[in-house]
Design an enzyme around this catalytic site. Structure first.
Site, short mmCIF file in Angstrom:
data_model
loop_
_atom_site.label_atom_id
_atom_site.label_comp_id
_atom_site.label_asym_id
_atom_site.label_seq_id
_atom_site.Cartn_x
_atom_site.Cartn_y
_atom_site.Cartn_z
N HIS A 69 4.01 14.23 33.42
CA HIS A 69 5.10 14.41 32.34
C HIS A 69 4.79 13.80 31.15
O HIS A 69 3.95 12.83 30.73
CB HIS A 69 6.27 13.53 33.09
CG HIS A 69 6.11 12.06 32.82
ND1 HIS A 69 6.62 11.54 31.85
CD2 HIS A 69 5.81 11.18 33.67
CE1 HIS A 69 6.55 10.08 32.01
NE2 HIS A 69 6.10 9.86 33.24
N ASP A 179 2.54 6.11 29.15
CA ASP A 179 3.16 6.34 30.43
C ASP A 179 4.02 7.54 29.80
O ASP A 179 5.13 7.38 29.22
CB ASP A 179 4.53 5.31 30.83
CG ASP A 179 5.21 5.81 32.04
OD1 ASP A 179 5.04 6.93 32.44
OD2 ASP A 179 6.15 5.09 32.45
N GLU A 211 10.96 13.57 33.20
CA GLU A 211 10.69 12.71 34.33
C GLU A 211 11.35 11.30 34.29
O GLU A 211 11.92 10.98 35.19
CB GLU A 211 9.05 12.73 34.44
CG GLU A 211 8.58 11.98 35.78
CD GLU A 211 8.81 10.32 35.55
OE1 GLU A 211 8.46 9.63 36.74
OE2 GLU A 211 8.88 9.96 34.55
N GLU A 212 11.50 10.84 32.98
CA GLU A 212 12.05 9.43 33.12
C GLU A 212 13.66 9.52 33.13
O GLU A 212 14.16 8.37 33.37
CB GLU A 212 11.89 9.06 31.42
CG GLU A 212 10.22 8.81 31.06
CD GLU A 212 9.48 7.62 31.91
OE1 GLU A 212 10.36 7.00 32.85
OE2 GLU A 212 8.52 7.40 31.71
N ASP A 234 0.25 10.33 37.12
CA ASP A 234 1.06 9.37 36.17
C ASP A 234 0.45 8.20 36.23
O ASP A 234 -0.96 7.88 36.22
CB ASP A 234 2.52 9.26 37.04
CG ASP A 234 3.63 8.95 36.30
OD1 ASP A 234 3.60 8.15 35.20
OD2 ASP A 234 4.70 9.45 36.45
N HIS A 318 6.68 0.68 30.07
CA HIS A 318 7.77 0.78 29.43
C HIS A 318 8.08 -0.42 28.38
O HIS A 318 9.05 -0.90 28.15
CB HIS A 318 9.08 0.66 30.49
CG HIS A 318 9.18 2.07 31.26
ND1 HIS A 318 10.39 2.26 31.78
CD2 HIS A 318 8.35 2.87 31.44
CE1 HIS A 318 10.07 3.15 32.39
NE2 HIS A 318 9.10 3.96 32.39
#
Length: 354
Positions: A69, A179, A211-212, A234, A318
């Protein structure tokens, strides 16, 4: 493609702002990087970037989907309050990491801002003991209400603003959006490797969107392409103080192979065999429930797509200082390349016999 080239690619990818639903910038960067290595390239109606690399097997050859992603966490404007910007998360923003961060508000033009809150001196003792919430935070653009209202409107995207840092030893990198731009970079590395060799299967390299916020790009891409098998790439949690060994993985220890109900056992074993055969270090992650990655969506697309997951260990997920070891990224790309080269009709037929 050597380590310096992949680091430069990662710098370009991470500096492009691409909050979920607004991935045009990083998709354009990834397209420029992928184009020399694929047969054709396009974006689908969902915004997924799809590169197709033709294999030598012709019409009967199976097809492999490799997905990573390309979107990142961010925020969206909800209110302009006396010139200050109130916002809501897009994806999993952690309020603990936000205070004092630099951001860009994507208004009529890009506007630099900082995330602020009441200073601790003005909080009551009870307030100082409470956890910070998104509602306590705001973005300061240094503008008055009238100026801000001319430049910004409700619904504008907000991206985190942080350059990629090369750490002291030169192997580790830290910054925003690793990420999962690191996964996209490993996908590009794989494409470069395959451009130099003959492989039987056809390969789709897909940088998925959203994706998130619910693996949405993977849902539409896997349905539309209908590959015979797939690998999602990922990140997973890197070991750091306070993280139990069973929940984290060594940076520099190689890619992490997922094991669990989401992942086809034949493909899992194939990745392990190839890693051992080519002397590539790897780690193993038990995932007993649904994986929170694109692999979950791909596995249950159409009548089911045999799939598996490769993850890159990442600390401080994150946040704006996500950290990885560039060697893990290269090893992931190399293992993907060996995996693609190993796929033939007999392997695909064997997926039906479990």
């Amino acid at each position: 493609m050597d380590k310096d080239k992949i680091i430069q690619t990662l710098i370009l990818l991470t500096q492009a702002a691409g909050v979920s639903g607004d991935e045009q910038e990083p998709a354009a960067v990834a397209a420029g990087c992928l184009e020399p290595y694929v047969t054709r390239l396009h974006r689908d109606l969902s915004g997924n970037l799809i590169g197709f690399k033709e294999g030598a097997g012709g019409l009967e050859a199976p097809s492999l989907l490799i997905a990573a992603h390309i979107d990142e966490i961010g925020a969206m404007v909800t209110k302009i309050d006396r010139g200050f910007i109130r916002f809501t998360p897009v994806g999993g923003l952690d309020p603990r990491t936000l205070l004092g961060q630099a951001v860009e508000v994507h208004g009529r033009q890009r506007l630099k801002g900082v995330i602020g809150a009441r200073p601790p001196h003005l909080l009551t003792r009870k307030e100082r003991q409470q956890e910070l919430k998104i509602e306590d935070l705001y973005i300061d653009l240094g503008l008055e209400q009238e100026q801000a209202s001319r430049q910004v409107q409700v619904g504008d995207y907000i991206s985190l603003d942080q350059p990629l840092l090369v750490m002291a030893a030169g192997d580790c990198l830290a910054g925003k959006a690793l990420d999962n731009r690191s996964g996209v970079a490993s996908l590009i590395f794989c494409a470069a490797e395959l451009a130099e060799v003959r492989h039987y299967c056809h390969v789709y390299f897909v940088a998925t969107v959203q994706e998130e916020v619910g693996v949405r790009g993977a849902i539409t891409a896997s349905y539309g392409l209908a590959p015979d098998l797939a690998v999602a790439v990922d990140v997973t949690h890197g070991l750091a103080p306070g993280i139990p060994e069973e929940d984290g993985f060594e940076l520099g220890g190689g890619p992490v192979i997922g094991i669990g109900p989401n992942f086809h056992p034949v493909l899992v074993e194939q990745l392990k065999v190839l890693a051992r055969e080519h002397h590539l270090p790897y780690q193993v992650e038990p995932v007993p429930g649904p994986a929170s990655t694109d692999s979950r969506a791909i596995q249950i697309s159409r009548e089911g797509i045999p799939s598996t997951l490769l993850s890159i260990p990442l600390r401080y997920m994150h946040s704006t200082v996500e950290m990885l070891n560039a060697d893990d990224l290269l090893l992931t790309g190399r293992l993907l390349g060996y995996f693609a080269r190993s796929i033939d009709l007999s392997l695909v037929e064997g997926l039906k016999c479990i």
